[in-house]
Design an enzyme around this catalytic site. Sequence first.
Site, PDB file in Angstrom:
ATOM      1  N   SER A  62       0.214  -2.730  -2.495  1.00 48.30           N
ATOM      2  CA  SER A  62      -0.073  -2.838  -3.926  1.00 48.30           C
ATOM      3  C   SER A  62       1.183  -2.502  -4.722  1.00 48.30           C
ATOM      4  O   SER A  62       1.604  -1.347  -4.785  1.00 48.30           O
ATOM      5  CB  SER A  62      -1.208  -1.883  -4.309  1.00 48.30           C
ATOM      6  OG  SER A  62      -1.316  -1.766  -5.714  1.00 48.30           O
ATOM      7  N   HIS A  98       6.240 -11.353  -2.566  1.00 48.52           N
ATOM      8  CA  HIS A  98       4.968 -10.978  -3.184  1.00 48.52           C
ATOM      9  C   HIS A  98       4.201 -12.249  -3.552  1.00 48.52           C
ATOM     10  O   HIS A  98       4.774 -13.219  -4.036  1.00 48.52           O
ATOM     11  CB  HIS A  98       5.207 -10.122  -4.430  1.00 48.52           C
ATOM     12  CG  HIS A  98       3.968  -9.464  -4.955  1.00 48.52           C
ATOM     13  ND1 HIS A  98       3.063 -10.131  -5.758  1.00 48.52           N
ATOM     14  CD2 HIS A  98       3.473  -8.212  -4.791  1.00 48.52           C
ATOM     15  CE1 HIS A  98       2.066  -9.309  -6.065  1.00 48.52           C
ATOM     16  NE2 HIS A  98       2.293  -8.140  -5.489  1.00 48.52           N
ATOM     17  N   GLU A 121       2.195 -12.995  -5.945  1.00 52.19           N
ATOM     18  CA  GLU A 121       2.271 -13.425  -7.342  1.00 52.19           C
ATOM     19  C   GLU A 121       3.578 -14.158  -7.610  1.00 52.19           C
ATOM     20  O   GLU A 121       3.598 -15.189  -8.292  1.00 52.19           O
ATOM     21  CB  GLU A 121       2.141 -12.225  -8.277  1.00 52.19           C
ATOM     22  CG  GLU A 121       2.162 -12.624  -9.743  1.00 52.19           C
ATOM     23  CD  GLU A 121       2.189 -11.442 -10.689  1.00 52.19           C
ATOM     24  OE1 GLU A 121       2.755 -11.587 -11.794  1.00 52.19           O
ATOM     25  OE2 GLU A 121       1.646 -10.369 -10.342  1.00 52.19           O
ATOM     26  N   HIS A 165      -3.863 -12.808  -7.400  1.00 55.67           N
ATOM     27  CA  HIS A 165      -2.413 -12.864  -7.580  1.00 55.67           C
ATOM     28  C   HIS A 165      -1.893 -14.252  -7.920  1.00 55.67           C
ATOM     29  O   HIS A 165      -0.725 -14.410  -8.258  1.00 55.67           O
ATOM     30  CB  HIS A 165      -1.723 -12.359  -6.306  1.00 55.67           C
ATOM     31  CG  HIS A 165      -2.247 -11.040  -5.862  1.00 55.67           C
ATOM     32  ND1 HIS A 165      -3.141 -10.906  -4.824  1.00 55.67           N
ATOM     33  CD2 HIS A 165      -2.043  -9.791  -6.354  1.00 55.67           C
ATOM     34  CE1 HIS A 165      -3.455  -9.627  -4.685  1.00 55.67           C
ATOM     35  NE2 HIS A 165      -2.814  -8.934  -5.595  1.00 55.67           N
ATOM     36  N   THR A 191       3.845  -9.382 -13.002  1.00 50.60           N
ATOM     37  CA  THR A 191       3.088  -8.585 -13.961  1.00 50.60           C
ATOM     38  C   THR A 191       2.943  -7.121 -13.577  1.00 50.60           C
ATOM     39  O   THR A 191       2.566  -6.296 -14.410  1.00 50.60           O
ATOM     40  CB  THR A 191       1.674  -9.164 -14.161  1.00 50.60           C
ATOM     41  OG1 THR A 191       0.954  -9.090 -12.919  1.00 50.60           O
ATOM     42  CG2 THR A 191       1.720 -10.604 -14.650  1.00 50.60           C
ATOM     43  N   SER A 234      -6.054  -1.736  -8.551  1.00 54.12           N
ATOM     44  CA  SER A 234      -7.002  -2.394  -7.646  1.00 54.12           C
ATOM     45  C   SER A 234      -7.828  -1.389  -6.849  1.00 54.12           C
ATOM     46  O   SER A 234      -8.387  -1.722  -5.806  1.00 54.12           O
ATOM     47  CB  SER A 234      -6.246  -3.331  -6.695  1.00 54.12           C
ATOM     48  OG  SER A 234      -5.201  -2.646  -6.031  1.00 54.12           O
TER      49      SER A 234
END
Length: 317
Positions: free
Chosen positions: A228, A129, A131, A79, A170, A273
């Site tokens: 996720s 998150h 990321e 991430h 993303t 994932s």
Amino acid sequence: MTEQGKNVLLAAPRGYCAGVDRAVETVEKALEMYGAPVYVRKQIVHNQYVVETLEKRGVIFVEETDEVPEGAHLVFSAHGISPAVRESAVQRNLLTLDATCPLVTKVHNEAKRFARDGYHILLVGHEGHEEVEGTAGEAPEVTHLVDGVGGVDSLPDFPADQKLVWLSQTTLSVDETMEIVNELHARYPHLENPPSDDICYATQNRQVAVKSIAPKCDLMIVVGSQNSSNSKRLVEVALEAGSRASYLVDYAHEIDEAWLDGVETVGVTSGASVPEILVREVIEFLDDRGYTNVEQVTTTTESITFALPRDLRAARV
């Protein structure tokens, strides 16, 4: 259940994307080359089965670099990380391997370039998150998080001559992201778009595949973990596209038999994932309950691969 003629529509593509495959293989090759323990900051990817499997092989997952013994091997998750985390690892003399997905790295590079060129960045994503934290950390002084359509109203009133650009996490829903972006453009008519789409190819492909089967499904089972983002978006996309019900499960045994009442057609997919073995267990679960007609519906074929971190490339078979 012995009723015949019940159906499963299996979405493709599904499961592992190139970035996840690279990240998991990075950890596996690190174990082979350096031996256990290998430390990983955060979860290497957001999937409980993957994490538990790697833990059994000697991987130690930590929240921050200060939990890692000095001089140990540390892998950064798929991430991405902020420059502050990278510097912390340097200060502790950690031997690092960066498993950040190259598509996330692309967004990091965009953030650095736009900040250098005098832009303020409107980052569409979910607060907290990993990321988002990593991307925002590249230019914290000029990055403003937009979490949902409601986040647009809380943004500042920028001067008319202030250069603005939007970037995104993303793994978001494509449709939801564009709804937010339309609101941003309405408020800031001079807002610029990124040079290329930030939402990753795999996220988009899995959403398109779900949209193709959802109108035919009474129930959509999405295999994936609760943390996720891309898996949770698939549940939402399925409902918006016409599936009567949709649920996220890590394992087949989490499926509630009551969900199957009156259901003739079940759609099955998995987040980016998720290893295929977990999908196969769901198919077997459904087969045991009379869902014997399985049809895979393929909307595109993926062929993208990413090279391992340089220190591990010789180890790749």
